[in-house]
Design an enzyme around this catalytic site. Structure first.
Site, PDB file in Angstrom:
ATOM      1  N   CYS A 118       0.974  27.074  -4.409  1.00  0.00           N
ATOM      2  CA  CYS A 118       2.350  27.595  -4.381  1.00  0.00           C
ATOM      3  C   CYS A 118       2.676  28.490  -5.582  1.00  0.00           C
ATOM      4  O   CYS A 118       3.726  29.130  -5.609  1.00  0.00           O
ATOM      5  CB  CYS A 118       3.348  26.452  -4.280  1.00  0.00           C
ATOM      6  SG  CYS A 118       3.027  25.370  -2.884  1.00  0.00           S
ATOM      7  N   HIS A 255       9.930  28.924  -6.795  1.00  0.00           N
ATOM      8  CA  HIS A 255       9.220  28.537  -5.573  1.00  0.00           C
ATOM      9  C   HIS A 255      10.143  27.695  -4.703  1.00  0.00           C
ATOM     10  O   HIS A 255      10.809  26.783  -5.185  1.00  0.00           O
ATOM     11  CB  HIS A 255       7.958  27.760  -5.936  1.00  0.00           C
ATOM     12  CG  HIS A 255       7.322  27.089  -4.768  1.00  0.00           C
ATOM     13  ND1 HIS A 255       7.045  27.764  -3.598  1.00  0.00           N
ATOM     14  CD2 HIS A 255       6.939  25.802  -4.566  1.00  0.00           C
ATOM     15  CE1 HIS A 255       6.511  26.919  -2.743  1.00  0.00           C
ATOM     16  NE2 HIS A 255       6.440  25.721  -3.291  1.00  0.00           N
ATOM     17  N   ASN A 285       9.051  25.286   3.083  1.00  0.00           N
ATOM     18  CA  ASN A 285       8.138  25.611   1.985  1.00  0.00           C
ATOM     19  C   ASN A 285       6.956  26.397   2.555  1.00  0.00           C
ATOM     20  O   ASN A 285       6.154  25.839   3.313  1.00  0.00           O
ATOM     21  CB  ASN A 285       7.679  24.300   1.337  1.00  0.00           C
ATOM     22  CG  ASN A 285       6.762  24.523   0.146  1.00  0.00           C
ATOM     23  OD1 ASN A 285       6.235  25.612  -0.051  1.00  0.00           O
ATOM     24  ND2 ASN A 285       6.556  23.477  -0.633  1.00  0.00           N
TER      25      ASN A 285
END
Ligand code: UT7
Length: 328
Positions: A118, A255, A285
């Site tokens: 990520c 993020h 996500n």
């Protein structure tokens, strides 16, 4: 100084969004209990996009790259560097970046993948800036692209409701500027491999068979605690490196994993919620794609404007984290 200036952005999301309710019904049909209320309260996620089986990460990446090039108004022939941040490449090799280069039709420049989960997009941006400052590239496409749905264990309600698929891209061009000019002002990257086990997909192809667990595993609370600590630290470190006071930052794009992490990070940094870009509610996500998807969303809806200071942050498996500060 030679700086990477953001000239265009683009994004790609597969198909129609899948609401929490639809996903909860699909899980219920397989005996797994969840609820829209739980997902919204614990994560802020309301929907996600899931790629159809035949859709590849490189196809999503290529679509986002084309949109970013059109936005930048640059011909594909000008591209001499492609970096794709992904943990869900089409294949072991060639890299997804090489497949994107082939699809775009701009052979000859450098093309490679970055694997920092990520944090991948932020790692890729920092690499592009470093290559431009060293005179090794003039025009780059940096992409975060994922089909995370392929590595989810749909029997694990603690993870399968959290992730989605998509891609975001930026076109960067090297420009000679002073500190007041547009471009990447500072970047800071970190990793601590001692925490490899809290977020991982440990399977591998071994002599023709998959060995180890091939699905994403996460210790949610451990990741949560690490994320809020390091996102605060790296934002301060990156702003310091650029000599920019935190209060001057126009937009924080952490993020997009969980609205509670986004809110806590904004609070710790003393930035009001209106300055934090949130897209996790719409995209869930999307790992390396989350930051460029959020950047493209906030540019296209008119929030992020030329001259704005934007802090982008990654955090995730490895454990990895980092930030880049850009003047648009
Ligand atoms: O992209 C990389 C970065 N990733 C992240 O930053 C994720 C960080 N972690 C998180 O966002 C949160 O830890 C989660 C959203 C993953 C989990 O939230 P939490 O508040 O830490 O919940 P929990 O794991 O402590 O679970 C609480 C309860 C448990 O039930 P019991 O043991 O209290 O009875 C879980 O079994 O919620 C249960 N649960 C669910 N219930 C309904 C877990 N998943 C679900 C679900 N639906 N989908």
């Amino acid at each position: 100084m030679l700086r990477a200036k953001i000239l265009g952005t683009g994004s790609a999301l597969p198909g129609e969004p899948i609401s929490n309710q639809t996903l909860v019904e699909q899980l219920a049909a397989r005996g797994i209990e969840s609820s829209d209320a739980w997902i919204v309260e614990r994560t802020g996620i309301r929907q996600r996009y899931i790629a159809a089986p035949e859709l590849t990460t490189s196809a999503l990446a290529t679509e986002a790259a084309r949109m970013a090039l059109a936005d930048a108004g640059l011909p594909v022939e000008s591209v001499d560097l492609i970096i794709v941040a992904t943990s869900t490449p089409d294949m072991i090799f060639p890299s997804t970046a090489c497949l994107v280069q082939k699809a775009l039709g701009c052979p000859g420049g450098a093309a490679f993948d970055v694997q920092a989960v990520c944090s991948g997009f932020v790692y890729a941006m920092a690499n592009a800036q470093a290559m431009m400052a060293a005179g090794m590239a003039k025009t780059a496409i940096v992409i975060g692209a994922e089909t995370f749905s392929r590595i989810l264990d749909w029997n694990d309600r603690g993870t399968c409701v959290l992730f989605g698929d998509g891609a975001g891209a930026v076109v960067l061009q090297a420009h000679e500027t002073d500190d007041a000019g547009a471009g990447l002002l500072a970047a800071r990257l970190h990793a601590d491999g001692r925490h490899d086990g809290i977020l991982c997909t440990p399977g591998q192809v071994h002599n023709g068979t998959i060995t180890g667990h091939p699905f994403l595993m996460m210790e949610g609370q451990a990741v949560f605690k690490m994320a809020v600590t390091v996102l605060d630290q790296v934002a301060r470190e990156t702003a310091d490196a650029a000599n920019i006071p935190l209060e001057s930052i126009d937009w924080l794009i952490p993020h997009q994993a969980n609205v509670r992490i986004l809110a806590a990070t904004g609070r710790k940094l003393g930035l009001p919620p209106e300055k934090v870009v949130v897209t996790v509610d719409h995209h869930a996500n999307t790992s390396a794609a989350s930051v460029p998807l959020a950047l493209d969303t906030a540019r296209r809806d008119g929030r992020i404007k030329p001259g704005h200071l934007v802090m982008m942050q990654g955090v995730g498996g490895g454990f990895t984290w980092g930030a880049v500060l850009a003047r648009m």
